[in-house]
Design a protein around this motif. Structure first.
Motif, PDB file in Angstrom:
ATOM      1  N   HIS A  52      13.518 -75.091 132.196  1.00 40.91           N
ATOM      2  CA  HIS A  52      14.460 -76.239 132.054  1.00 40.91           C
ATOM      3  C   HIS A  52      14.929 -76.547 133.420  1.00 40.91           C
ATOM      4  O   HIS A  52      15.034 -77.870 133.814  1.00 40.91           O
ATOM      5  CB  HIS A  52      15.542 -76.397 130.910  1.00 40.91           C
ATOM      6  CG  HIS A  52      16.416 -75.395 131.114  1.00 40.91           C
ATOM      7  ND1 HIS A  52      17.542 -75.722 131.557  1.00 40.91           N
ATOM      8  CD2 HIS A  52      16.572 -74.104 130.731  1.00 40.91           C
ATOM      9  CE1 HIS A  52      18.456 -74.420 131.557  1.00 40.91           C
ATOM     10  NE2 HIS A  52      17.851 -73.572 131.097  1.00 40.91           N
ATOM     11  N   ARG A  82       2.845 -76.766 132.065  1.00 39.51           N
ATOM     12  CA  ARG A  82       2.374 -75.564 132.133  1.00 39.51           C
ATOM     13  C   ARG A  82       1.879 -75.148 133.560  1.00 39.51           C
ATOM     14  O   ARG A  82       1.692 -76.280 134.484  1.00 39.51           O
ATOM     15  CB  ARG A  82       1.258 -75.478 131.263  1.00 39.51           C
ATOM     16  CG  ARG A  82       1.376 -75.833 129.631  1.00 39.51           C
ATOM     17  CD  ARG A  82       2.466 -74.935 129.066  1.00 39.51           C
ATOM     18  NE  ARG A  82       1.609 -73.586 128.899  1.00 39.51           N
ATOM     19  CZ  ARG A  82       1.295 -72.939 127.695  1.00 39.51           C
ATOM     20  NH1 ARG A  82       1.324 -73.746 126.598  1.00 39.51           N
ATOM     21  NH2 ARG A  82       0.528 -71.840 127.910  1.00 39.51           N
ATOM     22  N   HIS A 123       6.059 -72.309 129.155  1.00 43.28           N
ATOM     23  CA  HIS A 123       6.195 -73.478 129.807  1.00 43.28           C
ATOM     24  C   HIS A 123       7.265 -73.444 130.995  1.00 43.28           C
ATOM     25  O   HIS A 123       7.986 -72.577 131.033  1.00 43.28           O
ATOM     26  CB  HIS A 123       6.342 -74.508 128.958  1.00 43.28           C
ATOM     27  CG  HIS A 123       7.470 -74.493 127.934  1.00 43.28           C
ATOM     28  ND1 HIS A 123       7.437 -74.722 126.659  1.00 43.28           N
ATOM     29  CD2 HIS A 123       8.750 -74.298 128.151  1.00 43.28           C
ATOM     30  CE1 HIS A 123       8.347 -74.317 126.057  1.00 43.28           C
ATOM     31  NE2 HIS A 123       9.432 -74.360 126.931  1.00 43.28           N
ATOM     32  N   GLU A 176       5.884 -80.682 127.527  1.00 41.52           N
ATOM     33  CA  GLU A 176       6.113 -79.555 128.258  1.00 41.52           C
ATOM     34  C   GLU A 176       5.161 -79.634 129.374  1.00 41.52           C
ATOM     35  O   GLU A 176       4.251 -79.992 129.435  1.00 41.52           O
ATOM     36  CB  GLU A 176       5.793 -78.266 127.212  1.00 41.52           C
ATOM     37  CG  GLU A 176       4.363 -78.299 126.885  1.00 41.52           C
ATOM     38  CD  GLU A 176       3.989 -77.154 126.172  1.00 41.52           C
ATOM     39  OE1 GLU A 176       4.748 -76.147 125.917  1.00 41.52           O
ATOM     40  OE2 GLU A 176       3.018 -76.760 125.519  1.00 41.52           O
TER      41      GLU A 176
END
Length: 141
Positions: free
Chosen positions: A23, A69, A20, A67
């Motif tokens: 951050h 993707r 994913h 998340e």
């Protein structure tokens, strides 16, 4: 929601080892929305720099909600709230195509006099004097 948003598509190279979005990329998405939002509101970046003034990011808080993707289509908002002090808030929501909030990004920003290395006492007035229209990035609550 806010008065400004920009579409972003998640790129495959932004993924981390878990598959994913890394951050740090959330910060980049918010930065794209901030820069684009300021520009859409009439901020003259070259004019600010010619006047010896530049925005400085003083604090960022990210709340990760869902998340992201590869190939996810996003809208990233930019909402600017001025108060009476030397700083102001620039907040972004990273929203997936289905309306799910993936992250909330809260920033505290100031305008710095580059020669004195101090924050301007009235950043809103300085931006408005340079053609910035705060209503274009104001909350639409």
């Amino acid at each position: 929601m806010s008065g400004f948003s920009i579409p972003i598509v998640v790129r495959s190279y932004e993924m981390d080892a878990l598959g994913h979005v890394n951050h740090a990329v959330y910060h980049q998405y918010a930065e794209v929305a901030r820069m684009s939002g300021f520009t859409a509101a009439g901020c003259d970046w070259d004019g600010l720099m010619d006047d010896g003034v530049a925005p400085v990011l003083l604090s960022t808080t990210v709340n990760f909600r869902r998340e992201l993707r590869a190939n996810d289509r996003l809208e990233v908002t930019c909402e600017i709230k001025f108060g009476t002090g030397k700083t102001f808030n620039v907040n972004s929501m990273i929203i997936k195509a289905d309306g799910t909030v993936a992250a909330e990004v809260y920033c505290i920003v100031g305008l710095m006099n580059l020669e004195a290395r101090k924050l301007l006492t009235d950043p809103r007035a300085a931006l408005v004097a340079g053609g910035f229209d705060p209503e274009k990035v104001a909350p639409t609550d």
